[in-house]
Scaffold this active site. Structure first.
Site, short mmCIF file in Angstrom:
data_model
loop_
_atom_site.label_atom_id
_atom_site.label_comp_id
_atom_site.label_asym_id
_atom_site.label_seq_id
_atom_site.Cartn_x
_atom_site.Cartn_y
_atom_site.Cartn_z
N THR A 260 0.86 -1.18 0.00
CA THR A 260 0.00 0.00 0.00
C THR A 260 0.90 1.23 0.00
O THR A 260 1.61 1.49 0.97
CB THR A 260 -0.92 0.01 1.23
OG1 THR A 260 -1.69 -1.19 1.24
CG2 THR A 260 -1.86 1.20 1.18
N LYS B 231 -7.04 1.29 -3.02
CA LYS B 231 -6.66 0.61 -1.78
C LYS B 231 -6.73 1.58 -0.59
O LYS B 231 -7.17 1.19 0.51
CB LYS B 231 -5.26 0.03 -1.91
CG LYS B 231 -4.73 -0.66 -0.65
CD LYS B 231 -5.52 -1.89 -0.27
CE LYS B 231 -5.06 -2.52 1.05
NZ LYS B 231 -3.71 -3.07 0.97
N LYS C 294 -0.11 3.49 8.91
CA LYS C 294 0.46 4.03 7.66
C LYS C 294 -0.61 4.27 6.61
O LYS C 294 -0.66 5.35 5.99
CB LYS C 294 1.50 3.05 7.11
CG LYS C 294 1.98 3.37 5.68
CD LYS C 294 2.98 2.35 5.18
CE LYS C 294 2.38 1.00 4.91
NZ LYS C 294 1.55 0.97 3.67
#
Length: 290
Positions: A96, A172, A240
């Protein structure tokens, strides 16, 4: 396409490699953690000393590390893939990442005639291992078609988002922002149930069959109620991802109502010392609030 390399064989990369080996693919693996590659070697994988070696035998390479700095090192570091990549090779970027990082990596690879498939994944290690995870793929249709057998082996849910690398990352981040919001909401609801004296297992049973249900909330809160914080997905991962999602939102001029507090909750769990625990630790964070 009969041979593939997997660079980064942690929870997700290791699951993908094991899945491919079980399906009869020849798989080269590389990771800085020797125990991880050794386990896959026992399943038939060829162990590489550096990412650069991967381009010798395989023409398709799955990069499954954690973040943009690690991806940049794997691709363009002193022993990176780019040292030996050939025109026509294909790189799947599965971490990601921020969309602009994907776009920059794809542009650099294109200079060598190398194709990029922006292919972030979702579903967790068990689904990576059995091939039922989701892949959000962005890249030219011809490249997606050429990699079709590999994509089908990796995932029973392949979504071709667009022909533009970066759009997989955008999708995503939208998904993971919602996952983060759902998880924080589930942890807060269960913390409230605990405070008012409800039976937590029965409460979660009700939620699972009612309007409050979310997959990540049920999955993580089951672990929390069992006191199981062994990391399948570390707190730092959604920390994150929600941070990147909020950066993307700000750059688009979008004022988020729920994303900011959710992202802050993961940062607080990290600061509380639970960074390397499963993200079910959000229950500990919110359960401890006065």
């Amino acid at each position: 396409m009969n041979r593939v390399s997997v660079i980064g064989v942690g929870n997700m990369g290791g699951g993908m490699a094991a899945n491919l080996l079980a399906r009869g693919w020849a798989v080269d693996v590389c990771d800085i953690d020797f125990a991880k590659v050794e386990a896959l070697q026992l399943l038939g994988a060829e162990v590489l000393e550096s990412p650069a070696q991967a381009a010798v035998n395989a023409s398709v390479h799955i990069v499954c590390v954690v973040d943009a700095p690690q991806t940049g090192e794997v691709l363009f570091g002193p022993r990176g893939l780019a040292q030996r990549l050939q025109p026509g090779h294909t790189v799947l970027l599965c971490p990601t990442l921020a969309p602009e990082d994907v776009e920059a990596f794809a542009a650099r690879l294109a200079e060598q005639g190398v194709h990029t498939l922006d292919a972030p994944m979702s579903g967790g290690p068990a689904r990576a291992r059995d091939g039922s995870m989701s892949l959000m793929v962005a890249g030219p249709q011809a490249v997606v078609t050429a990699a079709g057998e590999l994509l089908k082996a990796l995932s029973s849910r392949v979504f071709h988002i667009s022909e533009k690398p970066g759009d997989g990352a955008r999708t995503k981040l939208v998904n993971n922002l919602l996952a983060g919001i759902n998880l924080v909401g589930a942890a807060e609801a269960m913390a409230l149930a605990q405070r008012i004296g409800l039976d937590l297992a029965k409460t979660l049973d009700v939620i699972e069959q009612s309007s409050g249900q979310s997959w990540i909330g049920i999955d993580r809160m089951r672990r929390a109620l069992a006191g199981d914080y062994a990391p399948r997905a570390h707190v730092t991962l959604l920390e994150k991802d929600t941070r990147l999602a909020m950066e993307m939102a700000r750059s688009a001029g979008f004022a988020s109502l729920l994303g900011g507090p959710a992202s802050a909750a993961f940062a607080q769990a990290h600061a509380a010392g639970w960074a390397e625990e499963d993200d079910a630790a959000l229950f500990k964070l919110l359960g401890g609030r006065s």
